[in-house]
Design a protein around this motif. Structure first.
Motif, PDB file in Angstrom:
ATOM      1  N   THR A   2       0.976  -1.499   0.375  1.00 59.12           N
ATOM      2  CA  THR A   2       0.285   0.228  -0.005  1.00 59.12           C
ATOM      3  C   THR A   2       0.605   0.939  -0.459  1.00 59.12           C
ATOM      4  OG1 THR A   2      -1.684  -1.467   1.560  1.00 59.12           O
ATOM      5  CG2 THR A   2      -1.904   1.084   1.344  1.00 59.12           C
ATOM      6  N   ARG A   3       0.640   2.009  -1.035  1.00 59.46           N
ATOM      7  CA  ARG A   3       1.441   3.040  -0.617  1.00 59.46           C
ATOM      8  C   ARG A   3       1.017   4.571  -0.262  1.00 59.46           C
ATOM      9  NH1 ARG A   3       0.439   7.073  -6.672  1.00 59.46           N
ATOM     10  NH2 ARG A   3       1.442   5.136  -7.045  1.00 59.46           N
ATOM     11  N   SER A   4       1.883   4.701   1.118  1.00 59.96           N
ATOM     12  CA  SER A   4       1.483   5.549   1.634  1.00 59.96           C
ATOM     13  C   SER A   4       0.589   6.931   1.528  1.00 59.96           C
ATOM     14  CB  SER A   4       2.976   6.726   2.097  1.00 59.96           C
ATOM     15  OG  SER A   4       3.321   7.332   3.524  1.00 59.96           O
ATOM     16  N   PRO A   5       0.218   7.399   2.367  1.00 59.38           N
ATOM     17  CA  PRO A   5      -1.252   8.362   2.096  1.00 59.38           C
ATOM     18  C   PRO A   5      -0.314   9.378   2.153  1.00 59.38           C
ATOM     19  CG  PRO A   5      -1.214   7.069   3.980  1.00 59.38           C
ATOM     20  CD  PRO A   5      -0.357   7.077   3.807  1.00 59.38           C
ATOM     21  N   HIS A   6       0.812  10.009   1.887  1.00 56.12           N
ATOM     22  CA  HIS A   6       1.650  11.811   1.414  1.00 56.12           C
ATOM     23  C   HIS A   6       1.555  11.350   0.191  1.00 56.12           C
ATOM     24  CE1 HIS A   6       4.764   9.237   3.201  1.00 56.12           C
ATOM     25  NE2 HIS A   6       6.016  10.752   2.301  1.00 56.12           N
ATOM     26  N   ASP A   8       0.103   9.072  -2.027  1.00 55.32           N
ATOM     27  CA  ASP A   8      -0.695   8.796  -2.969  1.00 55.32           C
ATOM     28  C   ASP A   8      -1.294  10.587  -3.377  1.00 55.32           C
ATOM     29  OD1 ASP A   8      -2.896   8.472  -4.079  1.00 55.32           O
ATOM     30  OD2 ASP A   8      -3.828   6.996  -2.656  1.00 55.32           O
TER      31      ASP A   8
END
Length: 149
Positions: A2-6, A8
């Motif tokens: 999963t890509r880190s929110p910052h 994305d």
């Protein structure tokens, strides 16, 4: 993975749009409240206290929903970091304190700074309490899924 929110771009866009909305709301409130004749930065004071209250309530409600889902992540980042981050303006608090100090109003600058931080913290705690109360009220009124008739 999963890509880190910052990292994305979609979530960064959610924060950016929320920030624009919050900044526009802050500007609107500043225009409505106007300047105080005493020199007290009323608009910023109100914006920061209201934003602290709303952020406390928002985060408490999201926390009580359980593990963070994609939807609650978007709400937290869009409404919390974006809208309320753009709405509150602690950088303006610092600038206004400097202006009060430069204008010879050291006592007012001190009272403004301390009251902004202390009352902001209390407003956040009040928001948390409201969020917790809302959660209890909601669960008292609605049956849990396994209790449904």
């Amino acid at each position: 993975m999963t890509r880190s929110p910052h990292l994305d771009p979609r979530l960064v866009a959610v924060v950016a749009v929320g920030g624009a909305v919050g900044t526009a709301a802050r500007w609107s409130l500043t225009q409505t409240v106007g300047a105080s004749s005493s020199g007290w930065p009323t608009a910023t004071f109100v914006e920061n206290l209201l934003g602290s209250f709303l952020l406390g309530a928002l985060l408490e409600v999201l926390l009580r929903r359980g593990q963070e889902s994609r939807r609650s992540l978007v709400i937290r980042l869009g409404a919390g970091t974006g809208v309320l981050g753009g709405f509150t303006t602690f950088s303006s608090l610092a600038i206004e304190m400097e202006r009060l100090l430069a204008g010879g109003q050291a006592t007012m600058a001190l009272v403004y700074g301390v009251s902004s931080v202390v009352l902001g913290l209390l407003a956040c705690v009040a928001g948390i309490a409201l969020g917790a109360r809302h959660h209890r009220w909601r669960h008292e009124r609605l049956p849990l899924p396994d209790e449904a008739p």
